[in-house]
Design a protein around this motif. Sequence first.
Motif, PDB file in Angstrom:
ATOM      1  N   UNK A  16       5.617  -4.241  41.171  1.00 53.83           N
ATOM      2  CA  UNK A  16       5.105  -5.257  40.249  1.00 53.83           C
ATOM      3  C   UNK A  16       5.629  -5.027  38.833  1.00 53.83           C
ATOM      4  N   UNK A  17       5.643  -3.773  38.396  1.00 47.79           N
ATOM      5  CA  UNK A  17       6.119  -3.476  37.041  1.00 47.79           C
ATOM      6  C   UNK A  17       7.616  -3.739  36.904  1.00 47.79           C
ATOM      7  N   UNK A  18       8.392  -3.397  37.951  1.00 47.45           N
ATOM      8  CA  UNK A  18       9.826  -3.681  37.897  1.00 47.45           C
ATOM      9  C   UNK A  18      10.086  -5.184  37.952  1.00 47.45           C
ATOM     10  N   UNK A  26      10.320   3.896  33.406  1.00 48.92           N
ATOM     11  CA  UNK A  26       9.020   3.622  32.772  1.00 48.92           C
ATOM     12  C   UNK A  26       8.039   3.071  33.792  1.00 48.92           C
ATOM     13  N   UNK A  27       8.548   2.248  34.716  1.00 46.56           N
ATOM     14  CA  UNK A  27       7.672   1.702  35.757  1.00 46.56           C
ATOM     15  C   UNK A  27       7.105   2.822  36.627  1.00 46.56           C
ATOM     16  N   UNK A  28       7.937   3.784  36.992  1.00 49.46           N
ATOM     17  CA  UNK A  28       7.448   4.914  37.782  1.00 49.46           C
ATOM     18  C   UNK A  28       6.435   5.730  36.998  1.00 49.46           C
ATOM     19  N   UNK A 288      18.817  10.121  33.801  1.00 42.25           N
ATOM     20  CA  UNK A 288      18.640  10.943  35.001  1.00 42.25           C
ATOM     21  C   UNK A 288      17.424  11.854  34.868  1.00 42.25           C
ATOM     22  N   UNK A 289      17.213  12.425  33.684  1.00 38.43           N
ATOM     23  CA  UNK A 289      16.079  13.322  33.499  1.00 38.43           C
ATOM     24  C   UNK A 289      14.754  12.561  33.561  1.00 38.43           C
ATOM     25  N   UNK A 290      14.728  11.353  33.043  1.00 36.99           N
ATOM     26  CA  UNK A 290      13.513  10.538  33.166  1.00 36.99           C
ATOM     27  C   UNK A 290      13.232  10.218  34.630  1.00 36.99           C
ATOM     28  N   UNK A 293      11.759  13.243  36.317  1.00 38.51           N
ATOM     29  CA  UNK A 293      10.357  13.358  35.917  1.00 38.51           C
ATOM     30  C   UNK A 293       9.490  12.403  36.732  1.00 38.51           C
ATOM     31  N   UNK A 294       9.916  11.145  36.835  1.00 34.91           N
ATOM     32  CA  UNK A 294       9.136  10.158  37.584  1.00 34.91           C
ATOM     33  C   UNK A 294       9.062  10.473  39.058  1.00 34.91           C
ATOM     34  N   UNK A 295      10.189  10.942  39.635  1.00 34.20           N
ATOM     35  CA  UNK A 295      10.198  11.233  41.057  1.00 34.20           C
ATOM     36  C   UNK A 295       9.329  12.437  41.400  1.00 34.20           C
ATOM     37  N   UNK A 296       9.376  13.470  40.542  1.00 32.34           N
ATOM     38  CA  UNK A 296       8.582  14.675  40.803  1.00 32.34           C
ATOM     39  C   UNK A 296       7.093  14.348  40.830  1.00 32.34           C
TER      40      UNK A 296
END
Length: 435
Positions: A16-18, A26-28, A288-290, A293-296
């Motif tokens: 929804x955010x994407x 940012x969505x993640x 990539x670093x963001x 962070x989101x994936x972790x």
Amino acid sequence: MEWFEALALLLGAIVALMAVGMPVAIAFLAANILGAWVFMGGERGVVQLLNNGLGALTTYALVPIPLFLLMGEVFFHTGLGGRMFNAIDRLLGRLPGRLSYVTVLGGTGFSTLSGSSMGSTALLGSLMVPEMTARGYKKKMSIGPILGTGGLAIIIPPSALAVLLATLAQIDVGALLIAGVIPGLILAGLYVAMIWVQTKLDPAAAPPYDVTPITLGAKLLLILRDVVPMVGVMVVCIGLMIFGIVTPSEAAAFGALGVIALAAVFRCLTVEALYKSVKGALKVTLMAYMIVFGSATFSQLLAFSGASRGLIAWATGFDLDPIWMLLAMFGVLLILGMFMEQISIMLLTVPIFFPLADSLGFDLIWFALIMLLALEISFTTPPFGLLLFVMKGVSPPGTTMRDIYLAAIPFIFCSLVLVALLIAFPPLATWLPGR
């Protein structure tokens, strides 16, 4: 809350955010904060989740990403890539369809050094398509090889996307990089074979033209001066990793330093080129670093809410042969690739697919390479493959998306052949890293 309700909440919030235009990272992050509030006890859970995400950014495995990106940016902005292409062009002489071969051979080298599919496609498109169009090449002979070799950057080391995938999946970065060497070379060979078949079936697709012959001495000079140094950087980086002399991070540092040194030797290392290279590498590194962070944090939420465990139990409850589960996951990646860019796909699927692959008994390095190939194919999958639009942006006026789609199909077929070979003969991926 049931596992499927938790999964629907997390994935639904992200989609929804994407859909409203929010950037992927940012969505993640926003969806993860929502999930932490719901599943981890409100404000304290959010703080704990953010702390865990920051911890994921301190892993040593992420170091190769900015170094590989800097390596490719310097290679592009200093003109070293152009020197290598021009040398290969002159070496091939009057070979029918030689500019298409130049694209595959030179593009393989550039993809290896750059690790960037978009950068490789943009360079090859702006450099080769106008020249091939002027020589009377049909679209399938000019655009198709470029789309194919652009995807090679994902597989052949050094690949920043492979480093990112290995980091997200928590597998050996060096093993995944090395595993891509043999499949990447096989894929380049399949591309060469495809061009040969196309020139035999339709000689008018790549009309011959006169070229100035050069002596054997001049050919040797071209090889030693404009090909060997560039390819040598790649060979040394891979060789050092294969023999366990250096870590992937050290190999990346050596590669970046080697390309900068080459640019200095050839007197093309300007302040402007270095500034553009650092700026380009920094922008992609921050993204990539963001993403890491989101994936972790997303992976932790899936585990904490029970969604990962429930999904694996549900998927394995069908009692299907593991190969059918693999093909199902591969199909999901291809479908997602028609509508999403590759990093978003990795964020959504890695926390789900890798635990499932592990439960099915797959070698995770082999599975990661299959996933990279799926991402490579989805780069050029109609209607919304990312490289298709990059190619449209650098193609001559009058090039339609239909032309680009048709040119991509034979090279997508080559990639599918490689996937079949890897499934039939897993040692193609596992032998070199010694698994």
